[in-house]
Design a protein around this motif. Structure first.
Motif, short mmCIF file in Angstrom:
data_model
loop_
_atom_site.label_atom_id
_atom_site.label_comp_id
_atom_site.label_asym_id
_atom_site.label_seq_id
_atom_site.Cartn_x
_atom_site.Cartn_y
_atom_site.Cartn_z
N PHE A 182 10.74 58.69 21.36
CA PHE A 182 11.19 60.03 21.67
C PHE A 182 10.86 60.22 23.15
O PHE A 182 9.79 59.82 23.61
N ASP A 183 11.73 60.89 23.90
CA ASP A 183 11.57 60.88 25.35
C ASP A 183 12.00 62.21 25.95
O ASP A 183 13.12 62.66 25.74
N GLY A 184 11.10 62.83 26.70
CA GLY A 184 11.42 64.04 27.44
C GLY A 184 11.14 63.86 28.91
O GLY A 184 10.30 63.05 29.31
N GLY A 185 11.84 64.62 29.73
CA GLY A 185 11.70 64.52 31.17
C GLY A 185 10.26 64.62 31.64
O GLY A 185 9.44 65.31 31.05
N GLN A 186 9.94 63.88 32.69
CA GLN A 186 8.61 63.82 33.31
C GLN A 186 7.58 63.14 32.41
O GLN A 186 6.39 63.26 32.62
N GLU B 135 2.74 64.58 29.86
CA GLU B 135 2.35 64.41 31.26
C GLU B 135 3.33 65.14 32.16
O GLU B 135 4.38 65.63 31.72
N GLY B 136 3.00 65.20 33.43
CA GLY B 136 3.91 65.71 34.45
C GLY B 136 4.10 64.63 35.49
O GLY B 136 3.50 64.67 36.56
N ALA B 137 4.94 63.64 35.15
CA ALA B 137 5.13 62.49 36.03
C ALA B 137 6.25 62.77 37.04
O ALA B 137 7.20 63.49 36.76
N MET B 138 6.12 62.18 38.20
CA MET B 138 7.12 62.35 39.26
C MET B 138 8.29 61.40 39.03
O MET B 138 8.13 60.18 39.08
N ALA B 139 9.45 61.98 38.74
CA ALA B 139 10.64 61.17 38.49
C ALA B 139 11.19 60.62 39.81
O ALA B 139 11.06 61.26 40.85
N PRO B 140 11.81 59.43 39.75
CA PRO B 140 12.07 58.63 38.55
C PRO B 140 11.00 57.58 38.26
O PRO B 140 10.98 57.00 37.18
N LEU B 141 10.11 57.29 39.22
CA LEU B 141 9.20 56.15 39.06
C LEU B 141 7.99 56.45 38.19
O LEU B 141 7.46 55.56 37.53
N GLY B 142 7.54 57.72 38.17
CA GLY B 142 6.32 58.06 37.44
C GLY B 142 6.40 57.80 35.95
O GLY B 142 5.51 57.14 35.38
N THR C 76 1.53 60.77 38.48
CA THR C 76 1.56 61.68 37.36
C THR C 76 0.36 62.61 37.35
O THR C 76 -0.64 62.38 38.05
N THR C 77 0.47 63.65 36.54
CA THR C 77 -0.66 64.48 36.14
C THR C 77 -0.71 64.41 34.63
O THR C 77 0.16 64.95 33.94
N MET C 78 -1.70 63.72 34.09
CA MET C 78 -1.80 63.55 32.65
C MET C 78 -2.27 64.84 31.99
O MET C 78 -3.13 65.55 32.51
N ASN C 79 -1.69 65.12 30.81
CA ASN C 79 -2.06 66.30 30.04
C ASN C 79 -2.75 65.93 28.73
O ASN C 79 -3.87 66.33 28.49
#
Length: 342
Positions: free
Chosen positions: A277-281, A299-306, A33-36
């Protein structure tokens, strides 16, 4: 609009050690991931927050499908105002649009209710095309299941919920929610962005951009049963039903936390009684009513595992260590946390 700042406290005051929270923040910046941004609150008080450069507290971030929960909140408010019922049929609400478009409806379409749309049980195996006239696409997509019986993720259905708000109130989602949600709970509508489908002029889904604190405030509203400073912003029974598994989805093609059940445009988590509540990445608003705990994360996590790794990290380092009573003060731990939050 300048909102009142949220109260703050130390982690120890709400049953976590500052050292544990510091460890959580460090662990969140994992390799997938890249945490924001990250904020956490309990009993209405923020006890941790962190933004990773170049992100800042005031920068709106894409919510992806987290925005579905803002849309669902609008539906709940509209129900409370008597503008609609969850048992209404979609074909009745949009009878004029169906007639004007001269649409031929597939078998079973007349059975879909607003509640079915909220719970992703529209009955369609394939999500209708969101491009162009999504209303026509929705009403001409064949059904594979009896409405209300089978979970199948459907963002076009969420767009239809926004279309309901415009149809019944005469206002788009952002305009409708500004005096009813944003202003009461302290979200700046000038900062909050909601993009539209240009062809239909309807506020889109996904199409919201919010700060991490905006999303924390929405989660706090839900953990408080729809109340904010003594005002019932969203009907309590609607919030209760949202935070309840309405449909099982153990067959969903998701990671483990995507197969724990679904409420109203939000997900049940693998820890019983926890919802999100859930949004992509990995755009999350985690809600634990029993413990009065909420977390907001961009965050900007790498799907699907991130995204799943982020949830597991939060569970292991923040939720599961939570105590029911305050802990002794720890000035050295607080200093360690302050360093981790920079």
């Amino acid at each position: 609009m300048k909102s009142s700042p949220l109260p703050r406290c130390t982690p120890e005051e709400i049953g976590l050690s500052s050292r544990q929270v510091a460890a959580c923040i460090r662990a969140l910046a994992h390799d997938l991931t890249t945490m924001n941004g990250f904020m956490a609150a309990r009993h209405g008080k923020v006890f941790a927050q962190c933004w990773w450069a170049p992100y800042r507290p005031d920068i709106p971030h894409s919510n992806h499908s987290f925005g579905k929960s803002y849309t669902s909140t609008a539906i709940g408010i509209a129900v409370g105002e008597g503008l609609l019922s969850l048992e209404e049929k979609m074909v009745d609400i949009f009878s004029q649009e169906i007639r004007e478009r001269n649409l031929t409806l597939p078998e079973g379409m007349d059975k879909i209710t607003v509640r079915d749309v909220l719970t992703m049980t529209n009955g369609m195996a394939q999500m209708p095309d969101m491009r162009g006239d999504f209303i026509a696409h929705y009403f001409t997509t064949p059904l594979a299941y009896e409405p209300g019986t089978h979970f199948a993720y459907n963002s076009t259905g969420s767009c239809m919920l926004g279309a309901i708000i415009l149809k019944r109130s005469g206002q788009n989602l952002k305009e409708y929610l500004t005096p009813r949600l944003f202003e009461p709970i302290g979200i700046d509508p000038d900062t909050f962005q909601w993009r539209q489908f240009q062809e239909l002029g309807i506020d889109g889904e996904p199409g919201t951009f919010a700060t991490t604190e905006d999303n924390l405030r929405l989660a706090m509203l839900y953990v408080q049963g729809g109340q904010w400073n003594g005002r019932q912003v969203v009907p309590a029974d609607y919030v209760r039903d949202s935070l309840t598994v309405q449909i099982n989805n153990e067959y969903a093609p998701e990671q483990k936390d995507g197969r724990c059940g679904y409420g109203y445009q939000l997900w049940a988590c693998s820890i019983p009684g926890v919802y999100r509540f859930d949004g992509g990445q990995g755009q999350y608003g985690i809600i634990w009513p029993e413990k009065d705990l909420v977390i907001s994360l961009h965050e900007g996590a790498m799907a699907p595992l991130g995204p799943q790794k982020t949830l597991d990290t939060l569970y292991e380092t923040l939720l599961l260590p939570l105590a029911d009573q305050p802990l002794p003060a720890d000035p050295e731990g607080e200093a360690e946390l302050a360093q981790a939050e920079r």
